[in-house]
Design a protein around this motif. Structure first.
Motif, PDB file in Angstrom:
ATOM      1  N   ASP A 121       0.832  -1.207   0.000  1.00 17.60           N
ATOM      2  CA  ASP A 121       0.000   0.000   0.000  1.00 17.60           C
ATOM      3  C   ASP A 121       0.864   1.254   0.000  1.00 17.60           C
ATOM      4  O   ASP A 121       0.594   2.214  -0.729  1.00 17.60           O
ATOM      5  CB  ASP A 121      -0.918   0.006   1.222  1.00 17.60           C
ATOM      6  CG  ASP A 121      -2.015  -1.038   1.136  1.00 17.60           C
ATOM      7  OD1 ASP A 121      -2.444  -1.355   0.008  1.00 17.60           O
ATOM      8  OD2 ASP A 121      -2.436  -1.539   2.188  1.00 17.60           O
TER       9      ASP A 121
ATOM     10  N   ASN B 226      -7.015  -8.049  -1.677  1.00 16.00           N
ATOM     11  CA  ASN B 226      -7.483  -6.731  -2.104  1.00 16.00           C
ATOM     12  C   ASN B 226      -6.327  -5.883  -2.634  1.00 16.00           C
ATOM     13  O   ASN B 226      -6.508  -5.065  -3.552  1.00 16.00           O
ATOM     14  CB  ASN B 226      -8.172  -6.006  -0.946  1.00 16.00           C
ATOM     15  CG  ASN B 226      -9.544  -6.583  -0.634  1.00 16.00           C
ATOM     16  OD1 ASN B 226     -10.184  -7.191  -1.491  1.00 16.00           O
ATOM     17  ND2 ASN B 226     -10.004  -6.415   0.596  1.00 16.00           N
ATOM     18  N   ARG B 227      -5.149  -6.080  -2.068  1.00 15.10           N
ATOM     19  CA  ARG B 227      -3.973  -5.351  -2.566  1.00 15.10           C
ATOM     20  C   ARG B 227      -3.610  -5.801  -3.978  1.00 15.10           C
ATOM     21  O   ARG B 227      -3.175  -4.992  -4.797  1.00 15.10           O
ATOM     22  CB  ARG B 227      -2.805  -5.533  -1.602  1.00 15.10           C
ATOM     23  CG  ARG B 227      -3.009  -4.826  -0.266  1.00 15.10           C
ATOM     24  CD  ARG B 227      -1.868  -5.017   0.705  1.00 15.10           C
ATOM     25  NE  ARG B 227      -2.137  -4.287   1.935  1.00 15.10           N
ATOM     26  CZ  ARG B 227      -2.408  -4.839   3.117  1.00 15.10           C
ATOM     27  NH1 ARG B 227      -2.401  -6.177   3.232  1.00 15.10           N
ATOM     28  NH2 ARG B 227      -2.682  -4.097   4.174  1.00 15.10           N
TER      29      ARG B 227
ATOM     30  N   LYS C  18      -5.723  -6.722  -6.166  1.00 15.59           N
ATOM     31  CA  LYS C  18      -6.708  -6.054  -7.016  1.00 15.59           C
ATOM     32  C   LYS C  18      -6.355  -4.582  -7.204  1.00 15.59           C
ATOM     33  O   LYS C  18      -6.498  -4.018  -8.298  1.00 15.59           O
ATOM     34  CB  LYS C  18      -8.100  -6.197  -6.415  1.00 15.59           C
ATOM     35  CG  LYS C  18      -9.230  -5.784  -7.355  1.00 15.59           C
ATOM     36  CD  LYS C  18     -10.571  -6.147  -6.773  1.00 15.59           C
ATOM     37  CE  LYS C  18     -11.687  -5.887  -7.793  1.00 15.59           C
ATOM     38  NZ  LYS C  18     -11.683  -4.504  -8.318  1.00 15.59           N
ATOM     39  N   ARG C  19      -5.852  -3.968  -6.142  1.00 15.99           N
ATOM     40  CA  ARG C  19      -5.467  -2.554  -6.249  1.00 15.99           C
ATOM     41  C   ARG C  19      -4.313  -2.394  -7.239  1.00 15.99           C
ATOM     42  O   ARG C  19      -4.278  -1.418  -8.004  1.00 15.99           O
ATOM     43  CB  ARG C  19      -5.066  -2.009  -4.871  1.00 15.99           C
ATOM     44  CG  ARG C  19      -4.692  -0.530  -4.919  1.00 15.99           C
ATOM     45  CD  ARG C  19      -4.204   0.032  -3.595  1.00 15.99           C
ATOM     46  NE  ARG C  19      -3.691   1.388  -3.786  1.00 15.99           N
ATOM     47  CZ  ARG C  19      -3.041   2.081  -2.869  1.00 15.99           C
ATOM     48  NH1 ARG C  19      -2.803   1.557  -1.672  1.00 15.99           N
ATOM     49  NH2 ARG C  19      -2.601   3.302  -3.147  1.00 15.99           N
TER      50      ARG C  19
ATOM     51  N   ASP D  39      -5.993  -2.438 -10.562  1.00 16.78           N
ATOM     52  CA  ASP D  39      -6.886  -1.296 -10.741  1.00 16.78           C
ATOM     53  C   ASP D  39      -6.124   0.004 -10.985  1.00 16.78           C
ATOM     54  O   ASP D  39      -6.631   0.902 -11.671  1.00 16.78           O
ATOM     55  CB  ASP D  39      -7.791  -1.131  -9.517  1.00 16.78           C
ATOM     56  CG  ASP D  39      -8.844  -2.224  -9.404  1.00 16.78           C
ATOM     57  OD1 ASP D  39      -9.048  -2.944 -10.403  1.00 16.78           O
ATOM     58  OD2 ASP D  39      -9.447  -2.363  -8.324  1.00 16.78           O
ATOM     59  N   GLU D  40      -4.909   0.114 -10.441  1.00 14.63           N
ATOM     60  CA  GLU D  40      -4.135   1.341 -10.601  1.00 14.63           C
ATOM     61  C   GLU D  40      -3.180   1.276 -11.794  1.00 14.63           C
ATOM     62  O   GLU D  40      -2.340   2.150 -11.969  1.00 14.63           O
ATOM     63  CB  GLU D  40      -3.399   1.670  -9.300  1.00 14.63           C
ATOM     64  CG  GLU D  40      -4.383   1.982  -8.171  1.00 14.63           C
ATOM     65  CD  GLU D  40      -3.743   2.500  -6.890  1.00 14.63           C
ATOM     66  OE1 GLU D  40      -2.496   2.693  -6.867  1.00 14.63           O
ATOM     67  OE2 GLU D  40      -4.492   2.723  -5.923  1.00 14.63           O
TER      68      GLU D  40
END
Length: 341
Positions: A149, A177-178, A180-181, A184-185
């Motif tokens: 993160d 979830n990380r 996916k981030r 996504d970024e």
């Protein structure tokens, strides 16, 4: 006095009846559990590696800052004779998209049995050739973790794209979830390994494919991306994979996947909590003169100083005249293979 005795007797009678009813319910419940266990089919035992942290006897990440043999230098293998399929993916978010009508090649009829494993583990060809120059590719191994993160925050602030070679050492909901981030970024998500257990992964070609496929499936399940690039745990020339390395390279290349080592080392693999200033100095002192520079870093939970050093590393590389990009399979493999391979 008579009324008192009758009341007392009445209460005892109620307690007895209550105990009898409770006992009957308990017996019925126990019988129901027994019947369920007998009738229900047994759950099959998984054949792939469990969702668990790596073995305690497996090194954390013994990635060498230099190849084990000084004669092995990072090389571009684009001039090598190509295999039938080069790497690719069906996700435009991180890599080239598959062409319409592309069909995976059939495994060789007389090939090893492992060529028949996982018939969906293939990549379509790359769509183009990477033609940018003076480019740095920041890469992060072993995550995701909370440090991912922090790294993603820095990359967003600096407007830089990077590549994350992920594992499932800790497949918590937060770490998924990380992943996916990362996608996504707009960064590239790539395969490092599932367990990161060197002894297990490099036990055989079949064991390597088992671990690789499990991570391939996990990334697709979480992000919708079919990863097309990977990095060997420890690098392609680690002592752990000597017995199977050439077979694995040939098989993964046949399936269309591309692997990358590195040619710039931040030195964060040499220990934990190394001073951020040392990471900056080591990276910038070894980074000049590359057309395509691949920087080795880590976003493991024990590498907080890597995130601390990242802003200064990015600024220093910019001052050296570099731009930044994420890895895709359009870039030929940069690796530690002997030059005659």
């Amino acid at each position: 006095m008579k009324v008192y005795r009758n009341s007392k007797y009445h209460r005892k009678l109620i307690l007895r009846r209550t105990a009898i009813v409770a006992g009957g319910i308990a017996i019925v419940a126990a019988l129901a559990v027994i019947i369920t266990l007998v009738v229900r089919p047994l759950t099959p035992i998984p054949t792939s590696s469990p969702d668990a942290a790596p073995s305690s006897e497996s090194p954390l990440e013994p990635e060498p800052s230099q190849p084990e043999d000084s004669s092995l230098e990072p090389i571009d293998v684009s001039s090598a004779e190509p295999d039938p399929v080069s790497s690719g993916t069906d996700s435009s978010a991180t890599t080239s998209s598959s062409g319409d009508g592309w069909t995976p090649p059939a495994p060789p009829e007389d090939g090893p049995s492992y060529t028949k494993l996982y018939p969906d583990l293939y990549c379509p060809p790359a769509e183009g050739t990477y033609d940018k120059e003076n480019v740095i590719f920041l890469t992060f191994d072993d995550g995701p973790s909370p440090n991912t993160d922090r790294i993603l925050d820095v990359l967003k602030e600096k407007g830089v794209k990077a590549t994350f070679f992920v594992t499932a050492q800790n497949p918590s909901e937060e770490n998924m979830n990380r992943m996916k981030r990362i996608v996504d970024e707009g960064h590239t998500i790539a395969i490092h390994s599932y367990t990161h257990d060197y002894h297990q992964i490099y036990a055989s070609v079949e064991a390597y494919l088992d671990d690789f496929y499990k991570m391939y499936q996990k990334i697709y399940e979480v992000t919708g991306v079919k990863a097309s690039i990977f990095r060997f745990p420890g690098g392609s020339n680690t002592g752990y994979n000597k017995a199977i390395r050439d077979e694995v390279v040939a098989e993964m290349t046949r399936r269309g996947f591309t692997f990358y080592d590195w040619n710039i080392d931040s030195s964060d693999a040499s220990g934990n909590n190394i001073a951020a200033s040392k990471l900056v100095q080591h990276t910038l002192s070894t980074s000049e003169g590359f057309n395509h520079g691949i920087v080795l870093m880590h976003d493991l939970g024990t590498k907080a100083t890597t995130a601390d050093a990242l802003p200064e590393i990015i600024d220093g590389l910019c001052a050296q005249g570099y731009t930044f990009d994420k890895l895709t399979n359009d870039l030929p493999s940069v690796n530690f293979l002997p030059k005659n391979k």
